[in-house]
Design an enzyme around this catalytic site. Sequence first.
Site, PDB file in Angstrom:
ATOM      1  N   SER A 251       0.838  -1.191   0.000  1.00 16.54           N
ATOM      2  CA  SER A 251       0.000   0.000   0.000  1.00 16.54           C
ATOM      3  C   SER A 251       0.873   1.241   0.000  1.00 16.54           C
ATOM      4  CB  SER A 251      -0.911   0.002   1.226  1.00 16.54           C
ATOM      5  OG  SER A 251      -0.138   0.185   2.394  1.00 16.54           O
ATOM      6  N   LYS A 252       0.222   2.374  -0.014  1.00 19.06           N
ATOM      7  CA  LYS A 252       0.918   3.652  -0.096  1.00 19.06           C
ATOM      8  C   LYS A 252       2.043   3.805   0.926  1.00 19.06           C
ATOM      9  CE  LYS A 252      -1.772   5.921  -3.191  1.00 19.06           C
ATOM     10  NZ  LYS A 252      -2.164   4.710  -3.926  1.00 19.06           N
TER      11      LYS A 252
END
Length: 475
Positions: A251-252
């Site tokens: 994820s980010k």
Amino acid sequence: MSVRVRFAPSPTGYLHIGGARTALYNYIFAKAQGGKCILRIEDTDEQRSTKEFEASQIDDMNWMGITYDEGPINGGEYGPYRQSERLDIYQKYANNLLNEGLAFYDFCTEEELELMAQKTKDEGAPPYTGKWRDKEHWDEARKRVAAGEKAPLRFLVPDIDVEFDDFVRGNVKFPKGTVGDFVIMRSSGVPTFSFCNVIDDHLHGISHVIRGEDHVNNTLRQVLLYQAIGAELPKFAHVSLLIGKDRQKLSKRHGATSVRQYREEGYLPEALANYLCLLGWSHPDEKDVFKIDELASVFTLDRFSKSHAIYDIEKLQWINGQHIKQMDLDELHKRCSEFISHDFYEQQSVQWQKTFLGLFQDKIHLFPELNSHLEELLKDSMDMNDDLKEIMSWETSPAIKDYIQEQLNTVKTDYVSAEQFSEWMNYCKKELKIKGKPLFMGLRGVLTGQNHGPDLKVLIPLTPVEILKKRVASL
RNA sequence: GCUCCCAUCGUCUAGCCCGGUCUAGGACAUCGCCUUUUCACGGCGGUAACAGGGGUUCGAAUCCCCUUGGGAGUACCA
């Protein structure tokens, strides 16, 4: 049978590195097999899909060197290639399934559905147990739909075990009752992913489905669907997923996850492709620096790793550096300029630029690092740090400084030539009787304020004389 | 919970399918040395792994089972 593979992104965001990786595998496999690679846009999620994301994803793929033989832009004999433009096709198939008694309209309320879901969780009951799956209610349901009521169309899942062969996982089996009757047409009339994906793969003549492991459970549904529409099963390869350093879904917070970001940060497309390819696939000769187009003769589906790969960019940076090192100077010169953000660089001659690049080519991993080297080159003051203090404390150093300063003042050109600089060095050696470390380090200290750095004979002719003068004067 | 999948150095992996050639190979990272009178590049070398437990076998990283750990799915998202 000829090989036809596809990459089928949903235009709901920028191209993800995971998506880029599977696209890459499809592209390379098609190349290796002399087959075709198809791009299909899966935009049935009306809320989240946009044309902008579609364009940006295609653009990023092209940037990485992933091209396709058929798709929404260059067309092909199996078009259209955008699911939103194929709605009537899905409708036809849905009607067929309905008429053959393989699908039914479902009028269960949300509460009923929730109850079923709860029951599945608690008791392991079959996922969908609504009454609408029973034949006796079908007429009623169809009448209500005919009267204008909206209802989703569910596929009547047969009570059988399902198995399929997978190039990376082997034989995968699911016991009956694993999935409930799933929706194939939403009440809005728009088909769901599981459904159109199957129809399109069938109609597009897809021979091999190479996709992420997150789809194995969908494959269970889809195998059933293939059987229901009487289509031949493609061959499957479910590639392991990429996870973050903490072994969680990427994820980010794990850093850049979109191809766009790497592109903007100055990574080379061939390096990103090279690295991504190596995450879960290995070269038979254990090579780890290559161009993806060189892979056609060695790429096979049996070299995929079954386990998850942790995405860690250290090796990507090294690979990027390797690709920079392999570039010839003309190409390097052409490709790196957009990442250099100094007017000074642009104002220099091509000759200067190339000399500068050649000096740093094998020192950098990423183009933007060139900027800090430029800044270093243009610094006109020197910090009296410990290293410099030490150099200046040698008894030979003041003599070097005085001589250099004097010479610098006689220079009328913008730069010292390499020959001139050599002469200065020789003078220090012969007349000043300085040699070895005191000579080289002394010169470096006097001229750059540093005790290390690239070859002085190249570096100094690259540095504007004005800057050299200021530096020496500030000592 | 249920279903499916996975498990070799810190990381990516080779080897596993077709047990002995594995005192487990390569690469990144890391450490040391050499080279370059600097730095980097390069070269050489070091540290570092078969998750655990049971089988099967003369012999298991390789085959089987269990445990543990991790991941995916479980939507009128894809």
